[in-house]
Design a protein around this motif. Sequence first.
Motif, PDB file in Angstrom:
ATOM      1  N   ARG A   1       8.448   2.125  -5.121  1.00 14.73           N
ATOM      2  CA  ARG A   1       8.742   3.468  -4.759  1.00 14.73           C
ATOM      3  C   ARG A   1       9.984   3.891  -4.881  1.00 14.73           C
ATOM      4  O   ARG A   1      10.236   5.687  -5.045  1.00 14.73           O
TER       5      ARG A   1
ATOM      6  N   ASP B   1      -1.844  -5.116   3.347  1.00  3.81           N
ATOM      7  CA  ASP B   1      -3.155  -4.811   4.831  1.00  3.81           C
ATOM      8  C   ASP B   1      -4.074  -5.207   4.651  1.00  3.81           C
ATOM      9  O   ASP B   1      -4.402  -6.264   5.723  1.00  3.81           O
TER      10      ASP B   1
ATOM     11  N   ALA C   1       5.281  -2.685  -3.360  1.00  4.00           N
ATOM     12  CA  ALA C   1       5.063  -1.744  -2.817  1.00  4.00           C
ATOM     13  C   ALA C   1       6.599  -0.874  -2.763  1.00  4.00           C
ATOM     14  O   ALA C   1       7.028   0.616  -3.289  1.00  4.00           O
ATOM     15  N   ALA C   2       7.757  -1.279  -1.957  1.00  2.06           N
ATOM     16  CA  ALA C   2       8.929  -1.003  -2.070  1.00  2.06           C
ATOM     17  C   ALA C   2      10.014  -0.333  -3.103  1.00  2.06           C
ATOM     18  O   ALA C   2      10.062   0.225  -4.085  1.00  2.06           O
TER      19      ALA C   2
ATOM     20  N   HIS D   1      -0.107  -1.387  -1.237  1.00  2.00           N
ATOM     21  CA  HIS D   1       0.553  -1.627   0.620  1.00  2.00           C
ATOM     22  C   HIS D   1      -0.735  -1.827   1.236  1.00  2.00           C
ATOM     23  O   HIS D   1      -1.251  -2.636   1.515  1.00  2.00           O
ATOM     24  N   THR D   2      -2.024  -0.925   0.850  1.00  2.00           N
ATOM     25  CA  THR D   2      -3.210  -0.886   1.705  1.00  2.00           C
ATOM     26  C   THR D   2      -3.963  -2.302   1.402  1.00  2.00           C
ATOM     27  O   THR D   2      -4.419  -3.364   1.693  1.00  2.00           O
TER      28      THR D   2
ATOM     29  N   GLY E   1       3.229  -8.315  -1.481  1.00  2.00           N
ATOM     30  CA  GLY E   1       2.115  -6.599  -1.749  1.00  2.00           C
ATOM     31  C   GLY E   1       3.318  -5.312  -1.437  1.00  2.00           C
ATOM     32  O   GLY E   1       3.665  -4.641  -1.513  1.00  2.00           O
ATOM     33  N   HIS E   2       4.270  -5.741   0.404  1.00  2.00           N
ATOM     34  CA  HIS E   2       4.701  -4.608   0.876  1.00  2.00           C
ATOM     35  C   HIS E   2       5.856  -4.650  -0.230  1.00  2.00           C
ATOM     36  O   HIS E   2       6.385  -3.303  -0.653  1.00  2.00           O
TER      37      HIS E   2
ATOM     38  N   ALA F   1       2.385   2.535  -5.315  1.00  2.00           N
ATOM     39  CA  ALA F   1       2.610   1.933  -4.035  1.00  2.00           C
ATOM     40  C   ALA F   1       1.459   1.617  -2.745  1.00  2.00           C
ATOM     41  O   ALA F   1       1.662   0.454  -2.268  1.00  2.00           O
TER      42      ALA F   1
END
Length: 116
Positions: A114, A40, A110-111, A36-37, A106-107, A32
């Motif tokens: 998690r 970004d 990732a969420a 996420h990275t 992406g976020h 994740a």
Amino acid sequence: MPGNQPYDHHHAQGGPHHFERHRDGSAARRTALIIHTIADIAAVFLGLWILLYLLEANRANVFVGFVQGMADFLGWWSQDIFTMDTEGLRVFLNYGLPAVIYLLVGHGIAARLRRL
């Protein structure tokens, strides 16, 4: 404990808890974080190109050329979605759209990871 082998507490326990450290979600959290990275970083390149373009940065500069190349690579699929006459607004929308999509997707992924 033969020789100079380090003592592995998890290996010594055996039984049903032997693989417990792999089920704590750390791999999902690492994945994740990577996703996420990457999202970004992609958004930063796209946003930076928009900024450099609007500020009329010197396109002969190596850094500006690199940022433009990365933005073109990341936003190839969204080029010419918006074809208005105002060049600055066209660049803003054609590169801003993929930046927002990369961040949202992406976020979101990732969420979701998690929570595993």
